[in-house]
Design a protein around this motif. Structure first.
Motif, PDB file in Angstrom:
ATOM      1  N   GLU A   5       0.845  -1.181   0.000  1.00 30.33           N
ATOM      2  CA  GLU A   5       0.000   0.000   0.000  1.00 30.33           C
ATOM      3  C   GLU A   5       0.885   1.237   0.000  1.00 30.33           C
ATOM      4  OE1 GLU A   5      -2.547  -0.209   3.397  1.00 30.33           O
ATOM      5  OE2 GLU A   5      -3.665  -1.915   2.599  1.00 30.33           O
ATOM      6  N   ALA A   6       0.529   2.210  -0.819  1.00 26.08           N
ATOM      7  CA  ALA A   6       1.277   3.466  -0.890  1.00 26.08           C
ATOM      8  C   ALA A   6       0.322   4.625  -0.668  1.00 26.08           C
ATOM      9  CB  ALA A   6       1.961   3.598  -2.241  1.00 26.08           C
ATOM     10  N   ASP A   7       0.689   5.503   0.249  1.00 21.71           N
ATOM     11  CA  ASP A   7      -0.075   6.722   0.491  1.00 21.71           C
ATOM     12  C   ASP A   7       0.611   7.849  -0.283  1.00 21.71           C
ATOM     13  OD1 ASP A   7      -1.258   9.051   1.398  1.00 21.71           O
ATOM     14  OD2 ASP A   7      -1.361   8.377   3.486  1.00 21.71           O
ATOM     15  N   ARG A   8       0.105   8.114  -1.466  1.00 24.52           N
ATOM     16  CA  ARG A   8       0.724   9.100  -2.339  1.00 24.52           C
ATOM     17  C   ARG A   8       0.605  10.520  -1.796  1.00 24.52           C
ATOM     18  NH1 ARG A   8       1.698   7.457  -7.741  1.00 24.52           N
ATOM     19  NH2 ARG A   8       0.906   9.459  -8.474  1.00 24.52           N
ATOM     20  N   THR A   9      -0.279  10.735  -0.834  1.00 19.78           N
ATOM     21  CA  THR A   9      -0.379  12.073  -0.231  1.00 19.78           C
ATOM     22  C   THR A   9       0.776  12.334   0.723  1.00 19.78           C
ATOM     23  OG1 THR A   9      -1.796  11.354   1.606  1.00 19.78           O
ATOM     24  CG2 THR A   9      -2.900  12.066  -0.424  1.00 19.78           C
ATOM     25  N   LYS A  10       1.379  11.278   1.249  1.00 18.27           N
ATOM     26  CA  LYS A  10       2.537  11.409   2.142  1.00 18.27           C
ATOM     27  C   LYS A  10       3.859  11.391   1.380  1.00 18.27           C
ATOM     28  CE  LYS A  10       0.780   9.163   6.317  1.00 18.27           C
ATOM     29  NZ  LYS A  10       1.054   8.041   7.236  1.00 18.27           N
ATOM     30  N   CYS A  11       3.871  10.727   0.226  1.00 17.14           N
ATOM     31  CA  CYS A  11       5.104  10.510  -0.529  1.00 17.14           C
ATOM     32  C   CYS A  11       5.726  11.847  -0.940  1.00 17.14           C
ATOM     33  CB  CYS A  11       4.818   9.665  -1.769  1.00 17.14           C
ATOM     34  SG  CYS A  11       6.289   9.340  -2.755  1.00 17.14           S
ATOM     35  N   GLU A  12       7.045  11.941  -0.738  1.00 12.79           N
ATOM     36  CA  GLU A  12       7.797  13.124  -1.150  1.00 12.79           C
ATOM     37  C   GLU A  12       8.753  12.821  -2.297  1.00 12.79           C
ATOM     38  OE1 GLU A  12       9.575  14.990   2.262  1.00 12.79           O
ATOM     39  OE2 GLU A  12       7.632  15.280   3.218  1.00 12.79           O
ATOM     40  N   GLY A  13       8.672  11.624  -2.856  1.00 11.26           N
ATOM     41  CA  GLY A  13       9.463  11.260  -4.014  1.00 11.26           C
ATOM     42  C   GLY A  13      10.954  11.154  -3.762  1.00 11.26           C
ATOM     43  N   LEU A  14      11.336  10.780  -2.549  1.00 13.66           N
ATOM     44  CA  LEU A  14      12.750  10.694  -2.197  1.00 13.66           C
ATOM     45  C   LEU A  14      13.449   9.496  -2.836  1.00 13.66           C
ATOM     46  CD1 LEU A  14      12.335  11.745   1.515  1.00 13.66           C
ATOM     47  CD2 LEU A  14      13.124  13.150  -0.386  1.00 13.66           C
ATOM     48  N   GLY A  15      12.697   8.488  -3.231  1.00 11.25           N
ATOM     49  CA  GLY A  15      13.234   7.374  -4.000  1.00 11.25           C
ATOM     50  C   GLY A  15      13.936   6.277  -3.228  1.00 11.25           C
ATOM     51  N   CYS A  55      11.387   4.059   3.962  1.00 10.55           N
ATOM     52  CA  CYS A  55      10.644   5.266   3.586  1.00 10.55           C
ATOM     53  C   CYS A  55      10.653   6.260   4.746  1.00 10.55           C
ATOM     54  CB  CYS A  55       9.212   4.927   3.200  1.00 10.55           C
ATOM     55  SG  CYS A  55       8.267   6.384   2.698  1.00 10.55           S
ATOM     56  N   PRO A  56      11.311   7.414   4.566  1.00 11.26           N
ATOM     57  CA  PRO A  56      11.428   8.360   5.682  1.00 11.26           C
ATOM     58  C   PRO A  56      10.120   9.070   6.040  1.00 11.26           C
ATOM     59  CG  PRO A  56      12.477   9.249   3.726  1.00 11.26           C
ATOM     60  CD  PRO A  56      12.047   7.847   3.388  1.00 11.26           C
ATOM     61  N   VAL A  57       9.133   9.038   5.158  1.00 11.92           N
ATOM     62  CA  VAL A  57       7.863   9.721   5.453  1.00 11.92           C
ATOM     63  C   VAL A  57       6.723   8.734   5.732  1.00 11.92           C
ATOM     64  CG1 VAL A  57       8.479  11.819   4.206  1.00 11.92           C
ATOM     65  CG2 VAL A  57       7.300   9.971   2.998  1.00 11.92           C
ATOM     66  N   LEU A  58       7.072   7.453   5.842  1.00 17.77           N
ATOM     67  CA  LEU A  58       6.120   6.387   6.182  1.00 17.77           C
ATOM     68  C   LEU A  58       4.937   6.334   5.217  1.00 17.77           C
ATOM     69  CD1 LEU A  58       6.115   6.926  10.047  1.00 17.77           C
ATOM     70  CD2 LEU A  58       7.571   5.408   8.701  1.00 17.77           C
ATOM     71  N   ALA A  59       5.245   6.457   3.927  1.00 15.12           N
ATOM     72  CA  ALA A  59       4.203   6.443   2.905  1.00 15.12           C
ATOM     73  C   ALA A  59       3.865   5.037   2.424  1.00 15.12           C
ATOM     74  CB  ALA A  59       4.622   7.304   1.720  1.00 15.12           C
ATOM     75  N   LEU A  60       4.617   4.035   2.869  1.00 14.94           N
ATOM     76  CA  LEU A  60       4.425   2.672   2.375  1.00 14.94           C
ATOM     77  C   LEU A  60       4.058   1.721   3.504  1.00 14.94           C
ATOM     78  CD1 LEU A  60       7.568   2.510   0.084  1.00 14.94           C
ATOM     79  CD2 LEU A  60       5.203   2.854  -0.640  1.00 14.94           C
ATOM     80  N   ALA A  61       3.286   0.710   3.156  1.00 13.42           N
ATOM     81  CA  ALA A  61       2.941  -0.342   4.114  1.00 13.42           C
ATOM     82  C   ALA A  61       2.889  -1.669   3.375  1.00 13.42           C
ATOM     83  CB  ALA A  61       1.605  -0.060   4.767  1.00 13.42           C
ATOM     84  N   LEU A  62       3.215  -2.718   4.077  1.00 13.96           N
ATOM     85  CA  LEU A  62       3.148  -4.078   3.554  1.00 13.96           C
ATOM     86  C   LEU A  62       2.103  -4.809   4.376  1.00 13.96           C
ATOM     87  CD1 LEU A  62       4.638  -5.645   1.351  1.00 13.96           C
ATOM     88  CD2 LEU A  62       6.243  -6.407   3.089  1.00 13.96           C
TER      89      LEU A  62
END
Length: 64
Positions: A5-15, A55-62
């Protein structure tokens, strides 16, 4: 079954996810994460857990 799961509202595109698991993540043209396969095989769990944890902004979950 495992699911990414990806929360694209949190993602900052740090890669960080793309760097750690390039077969599963990429930073899209809009600068946010794209999950390439939302239901990967179990054999990738270790790699994906590391990418999610990085992920430094916690935008991902497994899940699962």
């Amino acid at each position: 079954m495992m699911r990414i799961e990806a929360d694209r509202t949190k993602c900052e595109g740090l890669g960080m996810c793309e760097a750690m698991a390039p077969d599963h993540f990429e930073v899209g043209d809009d600068g946010t994460v794209v999950v390439l396969n939302e239901q990967p095989d179990e054999e990738h769990r270790t790699e994906l857990t590391a990418a999610v944890d990085a992920c430094p902004v916690l935008a991902l979950a497994l899940r699962g």
